[in-house]
Scaffold this motif. Structure first.
Motif, mmCIF file in Angstrom:
data_model
loop_
_atom_site.group_PDB
_atom_site.id
_atom_site.type_symbol
_atom_site.label_atom_id
_atom_site.label_comp_id
_atom_site.label_asym_id
_atom_site.label_seq_id
_atom_site.Cartn_x
_atom_site.Cartn_y
_atom_site.Cartn_z
ATOM 1 N N PHE A 181 0.865 -1.178 0.000
ATOM 2 C CA PHE A 181 0.000 0.000 0.000
ATOM 3 C C PHE A 181 0.901 1.227 0.000
ATOM 4 O O PHE A 181 2.034 1.155 0.466
ATOM 5 C CB PHE A 181 -0.869 -0.042 1.258
ATOM 6 N N HIS A 229 -12.460 11.478 2.154
ATOM 7 C CA HIS A 229 -10.993 11.572 1.971
ATOM 8 C C HIS A 229 -10.697 11.397 0.490
ATOM 9 O O HIS A 229 -11.280 10.537 -0.170
ATOM 10 C CB HIS A 229 -10.372 10.463 2.816
ATOM 11 N N GLU A 275 -7.838 10.438 -0.966
ATOM 12 C CA GLU A 275 -6.828 9.461 -1.410
ATOM 13 C C GLU A 275 -7.518 8.386 -2.269
ATOM 14 O O GLU A 275 -8.651 7.987 -2.013
ATOM 15 C CB GLU A 275 -6.115 8.829 -0.203
ATOM 16 N N ASP A 326 -7.532 5.293 -2.714
ATOM 17 C CA ASP A 326 -8.116 4.021 -2.247
ATOM 18 C C ASP A 326 -9.563 4.211 -1.810
ATOM 19 O O ASP A 326 -10.290 3.231 -1.635
ATOM 20 C CB ASP A 326 -7.270 3.382 -1.132
ATOM 21 N N HIS A 327 -9.998 5.473 -1.665
ATOM 22 C CA HIS A 327 -11.402 5.736 -1.319
ATOM 23 C C HIS A 327 -12.136 6.542 -2.387
ATOM 24 O O HIS A 327 -13.360 6.486 -2.460
ATOM 25 C CB HIS A 327 -11.477 6.461 0.028
ATOM 26 N N HIS A 337 -5.315 11.307 8.020
ATOM 27 C CA HIS A 337 -3.899 11.578 7.934
ATOM 28 C C HIS A 337 -3.538 12.495 6.773
ATOM 29 O O HIS A 337 -2.336 12.712 6.508
ATOM 30 C CB HIS A 337 -3.123 10.253 7.801
ATOM 31 N N ASP A 377 -9.989 6.700 7.424
ATOM 32 C CA ASP A 377 -8.766 5.956 7.758
ATOM 33 C C ASP A 377 -8.559 5.779 9.275
ATOM 34 O O ASP A 377 -7.979 4.779 9.706
ATOM 35 C CB ASP A 377 -7.538 6.667 7.178
ATOM 36 N N TYR A 414 -0.955 -0.183 11.655
ATOM 37 C CA TYR A 414 -1.549 0.930 10.893
ATOM 38 C C TYR A 414 -1.280 2.256 11.614
ATOM 39 O O TYR A 414 -0.862 3.251 11.018
ATOM 40 C CB TYR A 414 -3.054 0.678 10.753
ATOM 41 N N SER A 436 -12.605 3.024 7.060
ATOM 42 C CA SER A 436 -12.559 2.740 5.618
ATOM 43 C C SER A 436 -11.637 1.567 5.279
ATOM 44 O O SER A 436 -11.484 1.221 4.112
ATOM 45 C CB SER A 436 -12.104 3.992 4.866
ATOM 46 N N HIS A 437 -11.011 0.986 6.295
ATOM 47 C CA HIS A 437 -10.229 -0.240 6.081
ATOM 48 C C HIS A 437 -10.462 -1.180 7.261
ATOM 49 O O HIS A 437 -10.447 -0.737 8.413
ATOM 50 C CB HIS A 437 -8.719 0.046 6.046
#
Ligand code: FEO
Length: 395
Positions: A22, A79, A81, A83-84, A147, A166, A194, A226-227
């Motif tokens: 990741f 967010h 980023e 991945d979302h 973050h 996140d 994480y 979200s993860h």
């Protein structure tokens, strides 16, 4: 397939069993991961976040099997980023007028990544609310630098769900979705990994944000990140754990991290570990060759440690590149409240220990003077200095 979280709230994300890394290759994934997106079907239909770009078309096709996309009243982008937000391009191509609720920074982030596509952004700030029918509403909470500058959380009244993005997540594929169903050891291991590798640099902000959220007095029955696992059993346990982690966390552990050329530095590493066991049997000792061990896993052990001992032989008036790269990452993670010591062999010029000490100071560690600097192979005289070094670390 959508899966119910509570009442009219469903999970519509992607369980990524095959993900191996990741943030490029900067974060190792050992137990899969997930990108959690959520569908709220009250008086209004709301999609909260999407999934990573490579799976965007599957995401949209799967969503179409569950609902008519035109029924989506609001999209929430907690967010930017990818991945979302990665499936937004495919989704918004189908419903271009649908409003996207996000922070001002998220607009910049989304337009920066995907270009100006004329999306119907609605910028929100902490405390802004959105009525979604059936007496329920969404309340937005900016999570700046947790973050990313654009990060935010969304709280749903009535069902009392905090969609935290996140924060409170883990890179861990939990097919059962919920924390009470997950393997508890793995859940803790992945949550602390994480936190260490993604959130620790922002620990001051984590502490303040937790105070702020608790101060808002919102009842929280579920935390849906979200993860990874969704916290429905004692959801505040992860908030309490974050508060602990954010306060210059340490356990009674010392981590030895080194690399070697011809095993002299390895000998010192293991002799130091042995001396820690002798002087302080209660202290947990971990020893890693940083050229071989997974750096994210090692950093998690550093996070747990009260002290680290870092070794490298001298090479070309400097230290091994494996150790240099490792210390650069160490610095990025901004650990606090930890001691450090240095060691290493040399054959010619012998700068490594001094360089290590300087780099460790620069990375925010309290560096003790005691060190082991061995000419070619460690001698009995060199090894005799180890008890003093260990004493200064466990004091
Ligand atoms: Fe899971 Fe910051 O993205």
């Amino acid at each position: 397939m959508k899966r119910q979280i509570k009442n009219n709230v469903s999970w519509v994300g992607y369980i990524d069993w095959e993900l191996e890394t990741f943030h490029g290759d900067d974060y190792s994934i050992m137990n899969g991961s997930s990108q959690n997106a959520y569908l709220v079907e009250e008086g209004k239909t709301v999609l909260i976040d999407t999934i990573w770009t490579p799976h965007r078309f599957d995401f949209v096709e799967n969503l179409k099997k569950e609902i008519d996309l035109k029924k989506i009243d609001y999209v929430i982008a907690n967010h930017g980023e990818c991945d979302h937000s990665g499936a937004l391009t495919a989704l918004m191509a189908e419903i271009p007028e649908t409003p996207i609720y996000c922070t001002a920074q998220a607009v910049k982030s989304l337009e920066g990544q995907y270009g100006k596509r004329g999306w119907n952004f609605h910028v929100v700030k902490t405390g802004d609310e959105l009525e979604i029918g059936n007496g329920k509403k969404l309340v937005f909470v900016e999570m700046k630098m947790l973050h990313w500058p654009d990060s935010m959380a969304t709280y749903m009244t009535g069902d009392n769900i905090l969609f935290s993005n996140d924060a409170f997540g883990q890179h861990y594929a939990v097919d059962e979705l919920f924390n009470d169903k997950a393997d508890q050891c793995l859940l803790y291991k992945e949550a602390i990994k994480y936190y260490t590798n993604i959130l620790n640099p922002f620990s001051n902000l984590v502490a303040k944000k937790i105070e702020e959220i608790v101060g808002m007095g919102l009842p929280i029955n579920i935390i849906a990140p979200s993860h990874g696992a969704i916290w429905r059993e004692r959801p505040m346990q992860i908030v309490e754990t974050y508060a602990k982690w954010a306060a210059a966390y340490q356990e009674n552990q010392i981590t030895v991290a080194y690399d070697t050329m011809w095993e002299g530095t390895t000998q010192i590493a293991h002799a130091i570990a042995e001396e820690i066991r002798r002087q302080s049997p209660e202290t947990v000792v971990k020893v890693f060759n940083v050229a071989k061990a997974d750096k994210n896993e090692v950093m998690t052990e550093v996070f747990k440690s009260k002290a680290i001992v870092v070794g490298s032989p001298t090479v070309s008036n400097s230290i091994l590149s494996s150790v240099a790269g490792w210390i650069e990452f160490l610095k990025q993670l901004k650990f606090k409240n930890k001691k450090a010591a240095a060691f290493g062999c040399y054959g010619w010029s012998g700068e490594s220990v001094k360089i290590l000490q300087e780099k460790l100071k620069d990375a925010g560690f309290e560096v003790v003077e005691e060190n082991i600097r061995a000419f070619w192979k460690p001698t009995e005289e060199d090894m005799a200095k180890i008890p003093a070094l260990v004493k200064s670390l466990i004091a």
